[in-house]
Scaffold this active site. Structure first.
Site, PDB file in Angstrom:
ATOM      1  N   SER A   1       0.852  -1.184   0.000  1.00 20.78           N
ATOM      2  CA  SER A   1       0.000   0.000   0.000  1.00 20.78           C
ATOM      3  C   SER A   1       0.889   1.236   0.000  1.00 20.78           C
ATOM      4  O   SER A   1       2.075   1.156   0.354  1.00 20.78           O
ATOM      5  CB  SER A   1      -0.893  -0.001   1.252  1.00 20.78           C
TER       6      SER A   1
ATOM      7  N   TYR B   1      -2.240   0.161  10.870  1.00 26.89           N
ATOM      8  CA  TYR B   1      -2.162  -0.297   9.484  1.00 26.89           C
ATOM      9  C   TYR B   1      -0.847   0.101   8.829  1.00 26.89           C
ATOM     10  O   TYR B   1      -0.205  -0.717   8.162  1.00 26.89           O
ATOM     11  CB  TYR B   1      -3.348   0.271   8.690  1.00 26.89           C
TER      12      TYR B   1
END
Length: 248
Positions: A135, A148
């Site tokens: 990501s 995250y």
């Protein structure tokens, strides 16, 4: 599992929806026999029937599940580490340790388990490829997202470390770092709150799962001497994890 003789085999984790499902379709169209892994077996079986692949139950957070999954795969040419996700959006002061454990187990240790288990077969293939979907959160930070972003940073570092450890082995490694992709990602992050999930993409045109799948397909179709180390891909409307243009 059974597959056509001499067929190349691609393994895709988190294949029951979103980027994983789209990637499975793309690789199948390129001639791979795709082994689909996820917990939602019913979805997997429908997709496997559609693309002529193999559906196998897989929970990347469970060692026994990973062992059972990988044991029946005779060879592997491509591994797509796609399983992952986020839970919650809380500041460090209010961090939910269970959410953190889930994110680290799924994104980091899940990638480790799958890669470790299949690496000998990828080497034996003579032309292996590991694609890890991380990501933009693996490259930066944002407020309230430390659970995250820290997991994605760790996942990315795990993948990048392999680039050096496998130097001289017939295995290529590509990390794909997507920005906003409209899948079930935000729905999972917000515990099924559809309205809050939709707000993430409001006022802009996000990427879709097929956009990332096409990139995986491009990487997988490169000649064996070509290693694409890292691809960062975001919507035109997104400059960073914290800066986007929205019409409203």
């Amino acid at each position: 599992m059974t597959q056509p003789a001499e067929s190349r085999i691609a393994v895709v984790t988190g294949a029951s929806s979103g980027i994983g499902a789209a990637t499975a379709r793309t690789l199948a169209a390129q001639g791979f026999h795709v082994v689909l892994g996820a917990r939602r077996v019913e979805r997997l079986e429908e997709l496997a029937e559609e693309i002529g692949g193999t559906a196998l139950a897989l929970d990347v957070t469970d060692e026994d599940s990973v062992d059972a999954f990988t044991a029946v795969i005779p060879r592997v040419d491509v591994l797509v580490n796609n399983a992952g996700g986020a839970k919650g959006l809380a500041p460090v002061l209010e961090a939910d340790l269970d959410d953190w454990r889930w994110m680290w187990e799924t994104n980091v240790l899940g990638t480790l388990r799958m890669t470790k288990a299949l690496l000998p077969k990828l080497i034996d293939s003579g032309n292996g490829l590991i694609v890890t979907v991380t990501s933009v959160a693996a490259l930066g930070t944002y407020d309230n997202g430390s659970g995250y972003t820290s997991a994605k940073h760790a996942q990315g570092v795990l993948h990048r470390t392999l680039r050096g450890e496998l130097l001289g082995k017939p295995v290529r490694l590509t990390e794909i770092c997507p920005g906003m992709v409209e899948t079930e990602f935000s729905l999972v992050r917000f515990g099924g709150d559809a309205e809050r999930a939709a707000d993430v993409y409001a006022g802009l045109t996000p990427l879709i799962a097929e956009d990332i799948a096409e990139i995986v397909g491009f990487v997988a179709s490169r000649p064996s001497h070509v290693n694409i180390d890292q691809i960062v891909v975001k919507p035109r409307d997104q400059a960073s994890a914290t800066r986007s243009h929205r019409t409203h």
